[in-house]
Every structure is written in C-alpha cells, then in structure tokens.
Design a protein around this motif. Structure first.
Motif, PDB file in Angstrom:
ATOM      1  N   ILE A   1     -51.617 -22.630  -9.595  1.00 43.16           N
ATOM      2  CA  ILE A   1     -51.749 -21.798 -10.789  1.00 43.16           C
ATOM      3  C   ILE A   1     -53.174 -21.908 -11.319  1.00 43.16           C
ATOM      4  CG2 ILE A   1     -50.936 -21.428 -13.148  1.00 43.16           C
ATOM      5  CD1 ILE A   1     -48.254 -22.614 -12.256  1.00 43.16           C
ATOM      6  N   THR A   2     -53.787 -20.763 -11.581  1.00 43.41           N
ATOM      7  CA  THR A   2     -55.158 -20.712 -12.064  1.00 43.41           C
ATOM      8  C   THR A   2     -55.268 -21.245 -13.486  1.00 43.41           C
ATOM      9  OG1 THR A   2     -55.368 -18.669 -10.789  1.00 43.41           O
ATOM     10  CG2 THR A   2     -57.126 -19.138 -12.345  1.00 43.41           C
ATOM     11  N   GLU A   3     -56.423 -21.800 -13.815  1.00 47.05           N
ATOM     12  CA  GLU A   3     -56.695 -22.130 -15.214  1.00 47.05           C
ATOM     13  C   GLU A   3     -56.716 -20.841 -16.018  1.00 47.05           C
ATOM     14  OE1 GLU A   3     -59.458 -26.114 -15.133  1.00 47.05           O
ATOM     15  OE2 GLU A   3     -60.450 -24.169 -15.033  1.00 47.05           O
ATOM     16  N   ILE A   4     -56.331 -20.933 -17.285  1.00 44.73           N
ATOM     17  CA  ILE A   4     -56.306 -19.726 -18.097  1.00 44.73           C
ATOM     18  C   ILE A   4     -57.215 -19.851 -19.312  1.00 44.73           C
ATOM     19  CG2 ILE A   4     -53.936 -19.223 -17.377  1.00 44.73           C
ATOM     20  CD1 ILE A   4     -53.153 -19.834 -20.389  1.00 44.73           C
ATOM     21  N   VAL A   5     -57.675 -18.693 -19.760  1.00 41.37           N
ATOM     22  CA  VAL A   5     -58.276 -18.511 -21.077  1.00 41.37           C
ATOM     23  C   VAL A   5     -57.250 -17.746 -21.893  1.00 41.37           C
ATOM     24  CG1 VAL A   5     -60.046 -17.248 -22.358  1.00 41.37           C
ATOM     25  CG2 VAL A   5     -60.669 -18.510 -20.276  1.00 41.37           C
ATOM     26  N   LEU A   6     -56.885 -18.255 -23.052  1.00 45.14           N
ATOM     27  CA  LEU A   6     -55.856 -17.623 -23.876  1.00 45.14           C
ATOM     28  C   LEU A   6     -56.474 -17.090 -25.164  1.00 45.14           C
ATOM     29  CD1 LEU A   6     -53.000 -16.837 -24.655  1.00 45.14           C
ATOM     30  CD2 LEU A   6     -52.554 -19.227 -25.262  1.00 45.14           C
ATOM     31  N   LEU A   7     -56.598 -15.779 -25.243  1.00 45.71           N
ATOM     32  CA  LEU A   7     -57.109 -15.122 -26.440  1.00 45.71           C
ATOM     33  C   LEU A   7     -55.939 -14.736 -27.328  1.00 45.71           C
ATOM     34  CD1 LEU A   7     -59.778 -12.752 -24.814  1.00 45.71           C
ATOM     35  CD2 LEU A   7     -60.050 -15.144 -25.553  1.00 45.71           C
ATOM     36  N   GLY A   8     -55.948 -15.201 -28.574  1.00 47.40           N
ATOM     37  CA  GLY A   8     -54.835 -14.941 -29.479  1.00 47.40           C
ATOM     38  C   GLY A   8     -53.759 -16.000 -29.349  1.00 47.40           C
ATOM     39  N   SER A   9     -54.167 -17.259 -29.342  1.00 43.92           N
ATOM     40  CA  SER A   9     -53.230 -18.345 -29.043  1.00 43.92           C
ATOM     41  C   SER A   9     -52.289 -18.684 -30.191  1.00 43.92           C
ATOM     42  CB  SER A   9     -54.005 -19.602 -28.637  1.00 43.92           C
ATOM     43  OG  SER A   9     -54.775 -20.105 -29.718  1.00 43.92           O
ATOM     44  N   THR A  10     -52.602 -18.263 -31.412  1.00 42.00           N
ATOM     45  CA  THR A  10     -51.764 -18.637 -32.556  1.00 42.00           C
ATOM     46  C   THR A  10     -50.705 -17.604 -32.905  1.00 42.00           C
ATOM     47  OG1 THR A  10     -53.368 -17.733 -34.124  1.00 42.00           O
ATOM     48  CG2 THR A  10     -53.581 -20.080 -33.567  1.00 42.00           C
ATOM     49  N   GLY A  11     -50.720 -16.463 -32.238  1.00 38.93           N
ATOM     50  CA  GLY A  11     -49.716 -15.431 -32.478  1.00 38.93           C
ATOM     51  C   GLY A  11     -48.447 -15.691 -31.684  1.00 38.93           C
TER      52      GLY A  11
ATOM     53  N   CYS B   1     -40.100  -3.733 -10.670  1.00 40.49           N
ATOM     54  CA  CYS B   1     -39.292  -2.743  -9.965  1.00 40.49           C
ATOM     55  C   CYS B   1     -40.069  -2.064  -8.833  1.00 40.49           C
ATOM     56  CB  CYS B   1     -38.791  -1.674 -10.937  1.00 40.49           C
ATOM     57  SG  CYS B   1     -37.547  -2.255 -12.116  1.00 40.49           S
ATOM     58  N   LEU B   2     -41.373  -1.973  -8.977  1.00 36.86           N
ATOM     59  CA  LEU B   2     -42.210  -1.316  -7.969  1.00 36.86           C
ATOM     60  C   LEU B   2     -42.685  -2.258  -6.873  1.00 36.86           C
ATOM     61  CD1 LEU B   2     -44.388   0.930 -10.328  1.00 36.86           C
ATOM     62  CD2 LEU B   2     -42.590   1.701  -8.757  1.00 36.86           C
ATOM     63  N   MET B   3     -42.462  -3.569  -7.050  1.00 28.32           N
ATOM     64  CA  MET B   3     -43.000  -4.541  -6.097  1.00 28.32           C
ATOM     65  C   MET B   3     -42.501  -4.322  -4.671  1.00 28.32           C
ATOM     66  SD  MET B   3     -43.054  -8.054  -8.356  1.00 28.32           S
ATOM     67  CE  MET B   3     -43.136  -9.112  -6.926  1.00 28.32           C
TER      68      MET B   3
ATOM     69  N   ALA C   1     -46.550 -13.193 -15.297  1.00 29.95           N
ATOM     70  CA  ALA C   1     -47.956 -12.776 -15.267  1.00 29.95           C
ATOM     71  C   ALA C   1     -48.884 -13.950 -14.957  1.00 29.95           C
ATOM     72  CB  ALA C   1     -48.340 -12.132 -16.600  1.00 29.95           C
ATOM     73  N   LEU C   2     -48.500 -15.155 -15.390  1.00 19.20           N
ATOM     74  CA  LEU C   2     -49.332 -16.333 -15.134  1.00 19.20           C
ATOM     75  C   LEU C   2     -49.170 -16.859 -13.714  1.00 19.20           C
ATOM     76  CD1 LEU C   2     -49.087 -18.512 -18.383  1.00 19.20           C
ATOM     77  CD2 LEU C   2     -50.637 -16.645 -17.842  1.00 19.20           C
ATOM     78  N   THR C   3     -47.965 -16.776 -13.170  1.00 18.60           N
ATOM     79  CA  THR C   3     -47.677 -17.423 -11.880  1.00 18.60           C
ATOM     80  C   THR C   3     -47.555 -16.438 -10.719  1.00 18.60           C
ATOM     81  OG1 THR C   3     -45.273 -17.341 -12.185  1.00 18.60           O
ATOM     82  CG2 THR C   3     -46.450 -19.252 -13.094  1.00 18.60           C
ATOM     83  N   TYR C   4     -47.674 -15.142 -10.986  1.00 18.28           N
ATOM     84  CA  TYR C   4     -47.541 -14.119  -9.950  1.00 18.28           C
ATOM     85  C   TYR C   4     -48.374 -14.476  -8.717  1.00 18.28           C
ATOM     86  CZ  TYR C   4     -48.117  -9.659  -7.542  1.00 18.28           C
ATOM     87  OH  TYR C   4     -48.141  -8.668  -6.585  1.00 18.28           O
ATOM     88  N   PRO C   5     -47.786 -14.333  -7.523  1.00 18.07           N
ATOM     89  CA  PRO C   5     -46.489 -13.709  -7.194  1.00 18.07           C
ATOM     90  C   PRO C   5     -45.318 -14.693  -7.142  1.00 18.07           C
ATOM     91  CG  PRO C   5     -47.682 -14.138  -5.181  1.00 18.07           C
ATOM     92  CD  PRO C   5     -48.574 -14.615  -6.310  1.00 18.07           C
ATOM     93  N   ASN C   6     -45.539 -15.912  -7.614  1.00 18.08           N
ATOM     94  CA  ASN C   6     -44.494 -16.936  -7.534  1.00 18.08           C
ATOM     95  C   ASN C   6     -43.533 -16.844  -8.712  1.00 18.08           C
ATOM     96  OD1 ASN C   6     -45.815 -18.073  -5.243  1.00 18.08           O
ATOM     97  ND2 ASN C   6     -47.259 -19.078  -6.620  1.00 18.08           N
ATOM     98  N   ARG C   7     -42.268 -17.133  -8.452  1.00 17.28           N
ATOM     99  CA  ARG C   7     -41.247 -17.213  -9.499  1.00 17.28           C
ATOM    100  C   ARG C   7     -40.833 -18.673  -9.630  1.00 17.28           C
ATOM    101  NH1 ARG C   7     -39.321 -12.295 -11.268  1.00 17.28           N
ATOM    102  NH2 ARG C   7     -39.710 -10.497  -9.914  1.00 17.28           N
ATOM    103  N   LEU C   8     -41.055 -19.232 -10.816  1.00 17.68           N
ATOM    104  CA  LEU C   8     -40.766 -20.631 -11.060  1.00 17.68           C
ATOM    105  C   LEU C   8     -39.679 -20.765 -12.124  1.00 17.68           C
ATOM    106  CD1 LEU C   8     -44.455 -21.934 -11.249  1.00 17.68           C
ATOM    107  CD2 LEU C   8     -43.019 -21.649  -9.211  1.00 17.68           C
ATOM    108  N   GLU C   9     -39.141 -21.957 -12.265  1.00 15.37           N
ATOM    109  CA  GLU C   9     -38.182 -22.218 -13.336  1.00 15.37           C
ATOM    110  C   GLU C   9     -38.821 -21.876 -14.688  1.00 15.37           C
ATOM    111  OE1 GLU C   9     -34.934 -23.249 -13.701  1.00 15.37           O
ATOM    112  OE2 GLU C   9     -34.779 -22.770 -11.567  1.00 15.37           O
ATOM    113  N   CYS C  10     -38.030 -21.300 -15.564  1.00 16.38           N
ATOM    114  CA  CYS C  10     -38.544 -20.859 -16.867  1.00 16.38           C
ATOM    115  C   CYS C  10     -37.676 -21.441 -17.973  1.00 16.38           C
ATOM    116  CB  CYS C  10     -38.532 -19.329 -16.936  1.00 16.38           C
ATOM    117  SG  CYS C  10     -39.176 -18.643 -18.481  1.00 16.38           S
ATOM    118  N   PRO C  11     -38.278 -21.817 -19.109  1.00 14.70           N
ATOM    119  CA  PRO C  11     -37.488 -22.369 -20.220  1.00 14.70           C
ATOM    120  C   PRO C  11     -36.586 -21.362 -20.920  1.00 14.70           C
ATOM    121  CG  PRO C  11     -39.800 -22.151 -20.858  1.00 14.70           C
ATOM    122  CD  PRO C  11     -39.732 -21.864 -19.386  1.00 14.70           C
ATOM    123  N   ALA C  12     -36.717 -20.079 -20.585  1.00 13.89           N
ATOM    124  CA  ALA C  12     -35.899 -19.054 -21.237  1.00 13.89           C
ATOM    125  C   ALA C  12     -34.433 -19.162 -20.817  1.00 13.89           C
ATOM    126  CB  ALA C  12     -36.428 -17.669 -20.883  1.00 13.89           C
TER     127      ALA C  12
END
Length: 385
Positions: free
Chosen positions: A4-14, A157-159, A271-282
């Motif tokens: 997983i790539t390092e990220i820059v997060l713009l708008g982190s408090t929203g 759906c288009l993948m 969007a962060l891990t594409y194309p991988n699907r990982l366990e999610c807290p949802a």
C-alpha cells in the motif's frame, strides 16, 4: 499483493478524512501529510498519532496556532493554497482529496502534475474543472480513483466489463431527508431538519446538498467526466435504503449493481488499496436483514438544484462551475441562518441564467467564475461576504 502506497490526506478533519484515517489505522498505512482548514485541535491530535512529515492549515489565520501546537515535534507546518499544493505533490504518494468545495481543484491538479495517483472524494474538482483534470490525468498517466460511494460502485461494476461499454449508468440517490415532500412543505424547513440524513453520517455541506438533491446533481456531472458518459446515458434512481450504491446497464440489457452497507470506509479503503480487497472495519451487509429494496424517480420540479446541475453539464463550458459555486455560497448562507432552504435552489438557477458563460474556460476563468457566482448569490440576498 502490492504494498500500500503512502498517502497524503487533504481534508483530514472532515467526515471522509477521519474515516480515511480509520482505514489507515486498520491497515497501518503511512500518512505523509495531513491538512485541515481551521480545526487546529483535531489536526494536532491526528498529527501526534500518525506522525506525518507535514501538516497544512489551509486558513492562514490559524498558522501561528498550528505552529505552536506542534513546536515540540519535527513535523513541518505549511499553510494556505501553496501549502496544500506542496503537500498534494509530495513524491511517490497517493493523494487523497477530501477537501470540501472548489478549493480542492488546484491541489488535485498539482498532485496529478507530480505524477501522483488520486483518490478523489472532492467531487467539486471534476464538477468545476472536469476537462482540465481529465486531460491532465491522461497527460501525466496517473490513476483517478473515485471515493464517492456511487462512483466507486460504478467503477467496480465496470471492472470486469473488458471492452464492453455501458449503455447506461444508473446513479442511485437516497432521496435525502425530504423525499416525497413538495415545495410548499419545504418552505419552512429548518437547518436541523435538513441536517438529519436518514442513512449517512456526513459533513454539514454535503448533508445539505443531499437534502436539496444538489449532491446528486454534482455526482451526475462528476460521472460524465469519470466515465466518459453523455448526460443522456445517466439515469438517476432514488434507492431509499442506500444498499445499491449504483449500477450499470449493458447493450444486452444486463444490469450489474454494487451493494454494501452504508459505510464510507468501504469505498475509501478500495480507493486506497486498489486493486486489492482487504478486510474492512465496516459492518458486512446481510440481504436477509434488508428485506426490501425500493426504487423511485427523483422529483426535479421540487428539487430544482438537480435540474440545474443537469442543465449545466448539458450546456458545458463554465456552467457546471457556476452552479457549483453558487450552491457553495447559498449553502453557506443557509447554514448561517441567512436564507431559507428553498432559496438555495433559487440562487443556483438564477446564477446559471445570469453569471457570464464561457465556452472553453481556463483555470483562471474558472477561478474568476467562482468569485462571480459567489458575489452574485450574496448580492441577490442583499448580503456581504
């Protein structure tokens, strides 16, 4: 599996920003930069937890406070649009844009020019500067991955479609808190009622946009640019349970839909891990618990913001920028108790008719359009910024 790539997060408090950090905690994703508009307290807390190299406070009036809060750390504090663009363009990162409003456009362009892939939650980037952004994506060869649940659904759906192009995009809407109401019933609705969304926990601006259906209008415009669709190839359907997040129809009549619980961490994580699907807290979706799915057409006569957005993308040029920026100004006034709920749609439609139209706008034209549309709305209601 790719790292997983390092990220820059713009708008982190929203809302999107804090849920993105929840995903980062789960998967130990490195955060290289964080930004907020003015919430120095929460930004400090996030910075101390994630230890980024940079934080950006967009409102320069809060720079001194932010600098003092992190004076005992090695974190570099930046400010303003220049700081946002600098953070967005940090090398070898995925830039997550969760800024609210058109303020996200210029940092997105900076990230693309730096060669960074974009995970986009800031729909106004494509609404106002769709051609500029999509041209830049092609020129610099980066990925543009949608975070909005609806556009993530369409993307998914288009993948597996290969060379098969969709015949129709079915963009779903929750209908917001006022589904089924007529204009007369909306004349006296309160801010608190408009902020009471039945399915999603979102920030104030996007929640009001959902109540007016402007959010769906913006997503309609965004879908045109993300998927190369013509306006007439997109159908909006109200799906009250927010279980089907969107669907696509193909030439043979097959319709493929993406479903899931109403939790933004699912599309954020993809969007962060594409194309991988990982366990999610949802929470996982149980169809047996859902029991029913309902579908309705949106009422564009009552919710005239949606009609204005569709008219704007059909017209093209800077028209989508006009309706977006007029809406931003009107929502701001509504949240500050300066205008009524129905005044938002009135302002958006009036601005579309009266603000100067430009067929092929440059970035500078779009920034001028933003100013003109905002000034128009304030003047319409006899107010000053």
């Amino acid at each position: 599996m790719e790292k997983i790539t390092e990220i820059v997060l713009l708008g982190s408090t929203g809302s999107i920003g804090t849920q993105t950090l929840d995903v980062c905690r789960t998967h130990k994703i490195k955060v290289k930069a964080l930004s907020a508009n003015s919430d120095t307290e929460l930004l400090e807390k996030q910075a101390r937890e994630f230890n980024p190299e940079y934080v950006v406070i967009a409102n320069e009036n809060y720079y001194g406070d932010m600098k003092a809060r992190l004076s005992d750390t090695s974190i570099k504090v930046l400010s303003g649009e220049k700081g946002l663009c600098g953070a967005a363009a940090l090398p070898k990162c995925k830039t997550v844009n969760a800024i609210v409003g058109m303020a996200g456009l210029v940092p997105t362009l900076s990230a693309i020019k730096a060669g960074n892939d974009i995970a986009l939650a800031n729909k106004e980037t494509l609404v106002t500067g769709g051609k500029l952004v999509t041209d830049a994506v092609k020129r610099y060869g980066v990925q543009l991955l949608p975070i909005d649940s609806e556009h993530s659904a369409i993307f998914q759906c288009l993948m597996g479609a290969g060379e098969n192009r969709f015949s129709k995009i079915i963009l779903t809407a929750s209908g917001g808190p006022f589904f089924g109401k007529k204009r007369a019933e909306l004349a006296s609705v309160t801010k608190e009622q408009a902020l009471n969304h039945p399915n999603w926990d979102m920030g104030a601006k996007i929640t009001i946009d959902s109540a007016t259906l402007m959010n769906k209008g913006l997503e309609f415009i965004e879908a045109v640019w993300l998927f190369g669709a013509k306006p007439e190839e997109i159908e909006i359907v109200v799906q009250r349970q927010s279980i089907i997040h969107s669907a696509v129809e193909f030439a043979d009549g097959a319709v493929i839909a993406q479903m899931g619980s109403a939790d933004m961490r699912i599309p954020i994580q993809f969007a962060l891990t594409y194309p991988n699907r990982l366990e999610c807290p949802a929470k996982k979706l149980s169809l047996a618990d859902v029991k029913e799915l309902t579908f309705n057409k949106p009422d564009e006569e009552t919710f005239e913001c949606l009609a204005a957005a569709k008219k704007a993308i059909t017209r093209g040029g800077n028209a989508p920028c006009i309706v977006n920026c007029a809406n931003e100004a009107a929502v701001r006034l509504f949240l500050n108790d300066k205008i009524r709920f129905l005044d938002i749609g009135d302002a958006v439609n009036s601005a579309l008719a009266d603000v100067k139209f430009i067929q092929t706008p440059t970035l500078y034209d779009l920034l001028d359009t933003k100013k003109a549309a905002e000034e128009y709305v304030y003047k319409k209601f006899g107010l000053s910024e």
